[in-house]
Design a protein around this motif. Structure first.
Motif, PDB file in Angstrom:
ATOM      1  N   GLY A  29      67.272 -20.711 -53.935  1.00  0.00           N
ATOM      2  CA  GLY A  29      67.462 -22.026 -53.341  1.00  0.00           C
ATOM      3  C   GLY A  29      68.879 -22.551 -53.444  1.00  0.00           C
ATOM      4  O   GLY A  29      69.110 -23.754 -53.354  1.00  0.00           O
ATOM      5  N   LEU A  65      60.985 -24.243 -53.313  1.00  0.00           N
ATOM      6  CA  LEU A  65      62.280 -24.567 -52.727  1.00  0.00           C
ATOM      7  C   LEU A  65      63.016 -23.258 -52.386  1.00  0.00           C
ATOM      8  O   LEU A  65      63.934 -22.837 -53.084  1.00  0.00           O
ATOM      9  CB  LEU A  65      63.113 -25.409 -53.691  1.00  0.00           C
ATOM     10  CG  LEU A  65      64.325 -26.086 -53.048  1.00  0.00           C
ATOM     11  CD1 LEU A  65      63.886 -27.277 -52.217  1.00  0.00           C
ATOM     12  CD2 LEU A  65      65.321 -26.529 -54.108  1.00  0.00           C
ATOM     13  N   ASP A 412      63.322 -28.594 -57.396  1.00  0.00           N
ATOM     14  CA  ASP A 412      64.522 -27.831 -57.719  1.00  0.00           C
ATOM     15  C   ASP A 412      65.297 -28.468 -58.865  1.00  0.00           C
ATOM     16  O   ASP A 412      65.851 -27.775 -59.725  1.00  0.00           O
ATOM     17  CB  ASP A 412      65.409 -27.684 -56.485  1.00  0.00           C
ATOM     18  CG  ASP A 412      65.841 -29.023 -55.915  1.00  0.00           C
ATOM     19  OD1 ASP A 412      65.011 -29.945 -55.902  1.00  0.00           O
ATOM     20  OD2 ASP A 412      67.001 -29.152 -55.484  1.00  0.00           O
ATOM     21  N   LYS A 416      66.187 -26.858 -62.521  1.00  0.00           N
ATOM     22  CA  LYS A 416      67.573 -26.881 -62.984  1.00  0.00           C
ATOM     23  C   LYS A 416      67.689 -27.595 -64.326  1.00  0.00           C
ATOM     24  O   LYS A 416      68.426 -27.159 -65.215  1.00  0.00           O
ATOM     25  CB  LYS A 416      68.454 -27.569 -61.943  1.00  0.00           C
ATOM     26  CG  LYS A 416      69.938 -27.566 -62.297  1.00  0.00           C
ATOM     27  CD  LYS A 416      70.749 -28.264 -61.218  1.00  0.00           C
ATOM     28  CE  LYS A 416      72.231 -28.302 -61.580  1.00  0.00           C
ATOM     29  NZ  LYS A 416      73.022 -29.027 -60.556  1.00  0.00           N
TER      30      LYS A 416
END
Length: 920
Positions: A29, A65, A412, A416
């Motif tokens: 992604g 994603l 996402d 992260k």
């Protein structure tokens, strides 16, 4: 889905996965492929208002994603393959087929919005500043084409005057063949108007052109009134045309409520488009062998609202019919309940237990704080200077990492965050975003996935407490955001890991209320094998359903209630308590103990969950000469005459129905939802008995929402006359020489009309039954009108904030029988998620006592709304107070009230609170 073979409980589904040309298992992604893609096309997600690359993600918060390549516009240049470090690009990707063995199928495919391009009236296809409501939603969205800034497509200027035109593609038998009401358009137009005014920098004017304002849901009428107070103008009218004038402006020609033609100029016109089932939906239904109705929605009936014509296949949401989010969520849970009932014998046989990551021990470590600031588009970033807040956070003690994101709650960003926590050795986290009420569990789950105790986390609410309340002063809002972040960092540095208690679950249920909703919920749970205690205050089951005649579709309600009652009375898993009331409730989710009084000795029952389905009743008015003449009756009284086939009904030559009796008035500002449909159905029944009779319906707004619109149209075709009245000029009912006279002002004729009807039926409000005792027993709230308040109107419409307690039916809000049944099944589904467990965990953020400091004053015991504190009865600490962590909600009331300072609250101890205060 390509095909579905087999029968209920044993289906074989063949699924086809279209080629993505990018391997979703390899794609990270990162977006490098989209950055180098030289080809673009219009973005479907943003309704054609901007463009996307051939290599794309459909929308910013997609799950998973991962990117895909659009083969229709890809030119095969190969750039995406060259830049992809994950080697995820697969130009030779092919369709993949998967066979799945399933026991049931739930259809939740939704539908599509109407395309008004063919309507010459509105010139949508020709004029760029005539847009649909869906396009306007994207304009207002932070991830939309204009990043949430209010602009019109023609010149990107902020509009000063905006109009909404209702019923485009709905309630229309002339152009689009969508005769039904789409149910949600009135409310979303009001919402868009209110939000647009908030987004405007120059005091935007908003006007909504409508036929009937259908704000029939819970708290919808209050929102409608609030919009009027905030300056949204409502124009009852019929729109003739929209034409271009000047530089992008638009002139609306319309007939007002007096029949006079008017013209008005706006900068932007928004078409409130309705729903319809698309070609794909119809093809899917045909392939599955599922019947559709005349409006192309999946065919169901009122008593089984989520069951399709094919056994084992269930439906929910907008594919079943037009509806809003709360009703869709309820139906989703109802479909899950129906599916669970079918598959209850094999429960847990295919379940996989998610392994919880080993929690990292951070005791003794120096705080290393990560700060994540959310832009939330214009919601926060449109007011608060996010980069300034981000850079300020870097300067604060113990902060080792700071970043800002468009949506910190997106998938996402969550992935992260977990990676950053591990890579940077972060041991405490602050998220500056919106309310912890809805988002804290999400971030705590991310903490757990990053191997941190989930209570080493703090949220700074820079939306509700900052950008929303200081939208007119961005500078001060930014300074306040810094204060909130600094306070959160000061607190989180002192947080320590907390442990959660685990307790077993009593796998029994109690349902309070023996009406249709209560019986359906009890039967669903009992059929799944759970013992159920059903408590009914009266001497028989059935509630209000026994007093009704039929549904708007013509189904016999009393017969259904009688059949359901017989099933309950003979069910081996149901213990029935008639003429009974709850006298006392103790305990908590998974472990309730309730005392039931049923005439003899009180009986103590133990249960894990409770469903409140106490129903409602018909309001008996004092106005309109009710009870002063036998020809003036209420809805239920007329229904009884229908059910008994009263021969005197054949002699009724003139009948009047008066709507909103006791509803939508200062004492009862809510709409009772079902009255308009009920009156229309009764009017048609009178026409059926005596086709030559004159029937009048006196109304304020005709709220035959959804497919109920069809019987409204049928009534008009059969000669039922509808006359609108205003709250300020209500109909008058007088008794003259033993006769009933009704006078009403007709807004079309502009003169009063007098009638001497043989029958006057009052569409009276629906009231909730007494709720005070249950509210106290289970610590659940009620609103000003006496209806119970759910945990969240959209996300948790059948849950209470008190764990293990659920609600359904008229106790929640007035609703039709099909909606009550769907909500009852939804409550049963939510309850089953607890009853199916061996044990449950309780929050670690609870109060505790230091018994050495306790003075045994008892203030905490008397003041706690959840009955969590109690006196220890035996042992060395007898007489001292202790807190039951299973009952404690962490509100802190006992902590603030303790005279001895003997009570603390984990996660909010004195040092943490004073650190926040000192940092201000």
């Amino acid at each position: 889905m390509d095909s579905l073979e087999g029968e209920a409980g044993n289906f074989t589904a063949k699924l086809k996965s279209e080629p993505r040309f990018i391997d979703p298992l390899r794609c990270t992604g990162c977006g490098d492929c989209a950055k180098v893609c030289p080809v673009t096309c219009v973005s479907e997600h943003n309704c054609g208002l901007d463009r996307r690359a051939a290599t794309y993600i459909r929308y910013a918060q997609a799950v998973p994603l991962v990117f895909a390549i659009d083969p229709e516009i890809c030119i095969g240049c190969g750039l995406c393959e060259k830049v992809c470090l994950a080697e995820a690009v697969k130009y030779d990707d092919q369709p993949r087929y998967t066979d799945l063995k399933v026991g049931s199928v739930i259809l939740a495919t939704g539908n599509e919005v109407f395309n008004p391009s063919d309507f010459d009236t509105y010139n949508y296809a020709r004029l760029p500043n005539v847009i649909t409501s869906m396009e306007f939603e994207r304009i207002l969205s932070a991830s939309g084409p204009y990043r949430g800034h209010l602009m019109r497509p023609y010149d990107r200027e902020e509009p000063k005057k905006v109009a909404w035109l209702q019923c485009v593609g709905s309630r229309d038998t002339h152009h689009c063949d969508n005769p039904y009401c789409s149910g949600v358009c009135c409310m979303y137009a009001i919402k868009e108007a209110v939000i647009a005014k908030e987004h405007s920098h120059s005091g935007m004017e908003a006007a909504i052109f409508y036929m009937d304002m259908r704000t029939h849901g819970k708290d919808f009428e209050a929102y409608y009134d609030k919009a009027k107070e905030e300056g949204v103008r409502f124009v009852r009218s019929r729109v003739h045309s929209v034409e271009s004038v000047g530089d992008g402006d638009l002139e609306i020609t319309y007939a007002d409520e007096n029949g006079q033609m008017q013209q008005e100029i706006f900068n932007l016109v928004i078409l409130s488009v309705g729903f319809q089932v698309g070609q794909e939906g119809m093809e899917l239904a045909k392939m599955l062998g599922v019947d559709l109705n005349e409006n192309r929605f999946v065919k169901t009936d009122s008593f089984t609202p989520v069951a399709t014509s094919r056994e084992g296949i269930y439906v929910c949401g907008a594919f079943q019919g037009p509806k809003d989010i709360p009703q869709s969520v309820m139906e989703a849970s109802a479909a899950a309940s129906a599916s669970s009932l079918l598959l209850s014998d094999v429960r847990w046989t295919e379940a996989k237990v998610k392994e919880k990551p080993t929690e990292r021990n951070i005791i003794g470590e120096r705080p290393r704080i990560g700060v994540f600031v959310c832009q939330c588009g214009i919601n926060i970033g449109g007011v608060v200077n996010i980069p300034e807040v981000r850079e300020y956070a870097r300067t604060l003690p113990y902060v080792v990492y700071v970043e800002d994101n468009l949506y910190t709650c997106s998938q996402d960003t969550q992935v992260k965050m977990a990676q950053v926590i591990k890579e940077q050795g972060i041991n405490r986290v602050v998220v500056a975003a919106c309310t912890p009420r809805t988002h804290e569990p999400l971030f705590q789950e991310t903490m757990s996935s990053a191997e941190l105790n989930k209570y080493l986390f703090e949220m700074a609410n820079i939306r509700n407490q900052d950008s929303w309340v200081h939208s007119g002063d961005p500078t001060q809002a930014t300074e306040k955001a810094k204060d909130l972040v600094r306070m959160a960092i000061s607190k989180v540095a002192l947080l320590e890991p907390l442990k959660e208690s685990e307790l077993g679950v009593t796998r029994k249920a109690m349902v309070v209320g023996g009406g249709v909703a209560g019986m359906v919920a009890a039967k669903d749970l009992a059929d799944q094998g759970y013992p159920v205690f059903l408590v009914e205050k009266s001497s028989r089951l059935g509630g209000q359903a026994r007093k009704l005649f039929q549904t708007w579709r013509g189904e016999n309600i009393p017969a259904y209630a009688e059949s359901l009652a017989k099933e309950i009375e003979s069910h081996p898993n149901v213990k029935l308590f008639l003429n009974s009331e709850l006298k006392h409730v103790d305990g908590f989710v998974g472990n309730f103990k309730s005392t039931i009084q049923n005439g003899g000795e009180p009986e103590l029952v133990e249960h894990g969950i409770t469903i409140i389905a106490t129903g409602g009743k018909e309001f008996l008015p004092e106005e309109y000469s009710y009870k002063k003449h036998p020809r003036i009756v209420t809805h239920q009284e007329l229904d009884q005459r229908f059910a008994e086939k009263d021969p005197s009904l054949k002699g009724i030559n003139n009948a009047v129905f008066i709507q909103c009796v006791g509803s939508r008035e200062p004492d009862r500002p809510y709409c009772s939802r079902v009255c308009c449909t009920h009156s229309v159905e009764s009017a048609l029944e009178l026409k059926k008995i005596n086709p030559e009779s004159d029937v009048y319906v006196l109304y304020r707004d005709m709220r035959t929402y959804g497919e109920r619109e069809l019987i409204y149209q049928e009534a008009r075709r059969k000669g039922v006359i509808f006359i609108r009245y205003s709250l300020a000029n209500k109909p008058q009912v007088e008794l003259l020489d033993g006769k009933v006279q009704v006078t009403v002002f007709d807004p079309i004729l502009q003169r009063p009309i007098r009638m001497q009807p043989d029958l006057v039926t009052l569409a009276t409000a629906i009231l909730p039954n007494e709720s005070d005792a249950l509210s106290q027993f289970f610590k659940v709230p009620v609103n000003a009108e006496g209806f119970f308040i759910e945990a969240h109107a959209k996300l948790r419409p059948v849950d209470f904030a008190t764990d293990g307690v659920f609600l359904c039916g008229l106790a929640h809000y007035p609703k039709a029988i099909d909606e009550s049944i769907a909500q009852a099944r939804a409550a049963a589904a939510r309850a089953a998620t607890l009853l199916a467990r061996d044990s449950i965990f309780f929050s670690g953020m609870v109060a505790f006592t230091r018994t050495m400091d306790c003075s045994s004053c008892g203030v905490c015991v008397s003041i706690c709304p959840y009955n969590a504190p109690r006196f220890i009865e035996t042992g060395r600490d007898a007489g001292k107070a202790e807190i039951n962590p299973a009952l404690c909600k962490g509100c802190g009331l006992c902590v603030a009230s303790c005279r001895s300072g003997a009570i603390g609250l984990r996660g909010f101890d004195d040092s943490q609170i004073f650190a926040m205060i000192d940092s201000v």
